[in-house]
Motif scaffolding. Structure first.
Motif, short mmCIF file in Angstrom:
data_model
loop_
_atom_site.label_atom_id
_atom_site.label_comp_id
_atom_site.label_asym_id
_atom_site.label_seq_id
_atom_site.Cartn_x
_atom_site.Cartn_y
_atom_site.Cartn_z
N LYS A 116 10.19 -9.04 14.97
CA LYS A 116 10.24 -8.42 16.30
C LYS A 116 9.95 -6.94 16.16
O LYS A 116 10.75 -6.18 15.60
N PHE A 117 8.79 -6.55 16.64
CA PHE A 117 8.38 -5.16 16.60
C PHE A 117 7.91 -4.73 17.98
O PHE A 117 7.65 -5.56 18.85
N LYS A 118 7.76 -3.42 18.18
CA LYS A 118 7.36 -2.94 19.50
C LYS A 118 5.92 -3.31 19.83
O LYS A 118 5.54 -3.36 21.00
N ASN A 119 5.10 -3.55 18.79
CA ASN A 119 3.73 -4.03 18.99
C ASN A 119 3.62 -5.45 18.45
O ASN A 119 4.21 -5.77 17.41
N PRO A 120 2.90 -6.32 19.13
CA PRO A 120 2.80 -7.72 18.69
C PRO A 120 2.06 -7.84 17.37
O PRO A 120 1.20 -7.03 17.04
N SER A 121 2.40 -8.87 16.61
CA SER A 121 1.75 -9.12 15.34
C SER A 121 1.50 -10.62 15.18
O SER A 121 2.19 -11.44 15.80
N GLU A 122 0.53 -10.94 14.36
CA GLU A 122 0.22 -12.33 14.06
C GLU A 122 0.49 -12.58 12.59
O GLU A 122 0.00 -11.84 11.73
N GLU A 123 1.29 -13.60 12.31
CA GLU A 123 1.59 -13.90 10.92
C GLU A 123 0.41 -14.62 10.27
O GLU A 123 -0.13 -15.58 10.82
N LYS A 124 0.01 -14.13 9.10
CA LYS A 124 -1.10 -14.71 8.35
C LYS A 124 -0.57 -15.22 7.01
O LYS A 124 0.21 -14.54 6.34
N VAL A 125 -1.02 -16.39 6.61
CA VAL A 125 -0.61 -16.97 5.33
C VAL A 125 -1.87 -17.30 4.53
O VAL A 125 -2.75 -18.01 5.01
N VAL A 126 -1.95 -16.77 3.33
CA VAL A 126 -3.07 -17.03 2.44
C VAL A 126 -2.54 -17.78 1.22
O VAL A 126 -1.59 -17.33 0.57
N THR A 127 -3.14 -18.92 0.93
CA THR A 127 -2.71 -19.71 -0.22
C THR A 127 -3.53 -19.33 -1.44
O THR A 127 -4.76 -19.33 -1.41
#
Length: 266
Positions: A43-54
């Protein structure tokens, strides 16, 4: 005489044990991760997208903060402590103060990233994998590599081997060996497994470089940043934060003004 010899044997034995421990357990002396559960919600003041690299059978987690109409993206490698739950606030500040998007990475064993750090090569492989993902972003304009503290070595090598638009090194060390001399003055440098020869890598960086360092840094001395700066062959700037220490540079207006001026000039 026998007492002195016995004491000497004990001292030598203890020294050997300590040195062996330094060699085999360096990860515990260098890396201080915070672990997060898989269902942790950022939860941050600006939105973020979680990225997962295998990578192999391990997952590297990262956060992508997309700024509207950004001129490009900053790939950010953070310091040796914490995880993205705390570093993400800084990412939001970058969006607000510079207008750039930012992609921030958690190292193996940090946050939601699986596995653990076992070698320097592992960190460089991770950086290359994340960089490859960034290059896939649609309509991407510019890519800046940013390394803070521990991350400065990772960033320096990546920028030396990749086509990027700029490199920013905050509170960087000259090399892992030189830093080890300060942190562990009695340990021979041949025991250092995380060598991070940033002083050699920066010579091969072709893009403009900004080095940022505080004069009162008690972790990585200001002089290390100065020495590293001298090795850079490309266009370069040095941002001196008078009175700044290791962890408080974003609290200075000079920091944001200098970083934004560098980014705007690219």
């Amino acid at each position: 005489m026998e007492f002195i010899l016995s004491l000497l044997r004990i001292v030598i034995a203890v020294a050997v044990i300590v040195l062996v421990g330094v060699f085999f357990f360096q990860e515990h002396l260098i890396f201080f991760p915070t672990k997060l559960s898989n269902d942790y919600q950022f939860k941050f003041k600006n939105p973020s997208e979680e990225k997962v690299v295998t990578i192999g059978n391990k997952e590297v987690h990262s956060l992508y903060f997309k700024a509207p109409n950004a001129p490009g993206v900053i790939l950010y490698f953070h310091g040796n402590g914490g995880a993205l739950d705390s570093w993400g606030d800084l990412a939001s500040d970058f969006i607000d103060k510079t207008g750039w998007s930012i992609w921030m990475v958690d190292y193996p064993g940090y946050g939601k990233s699986t596995g653990s750090i076992r070698s320097e090569a592992q960190l460089h492989d991770m950086a290359l994998a994340i960089f490859a993902e960034i290059k896939k972003l649609p309509a991407q304009k510019k890519v800046i590599i940013y390394g803070r503290s521990l991350g400065s070595g990772i960033a320096a090598r990546l920028a030396s081997e990749s086509s990027v638009d700029g490199l920013i090194l905050e509170t960087p060390y000259y090399s892992g060996k030189e830093l080890a001399k300060i942190m562990f003055p009695l340990a021979p440098t041949f025991l250092v497994r995380y060598k991070f020869p940033s002083n050699e890598w920066v010579k091969n960086v072709k893009s403009p470089v900004l080095v940022v360092h505080g004069t009162e840094d008690q972790v990585i001395p200001y002089e290390q940043g100065q020495r590293l700066f001298e090795e850079i062959k490309a266009s370069k700037r040095f941002l001196k934060i008078e009175g700044g220490s290791h962890n408080d540079l974003p609290e200075y207006d000079e920091y944001w003004n200098g970083v934004k001026k560098f980014l705007d000039g690219l």
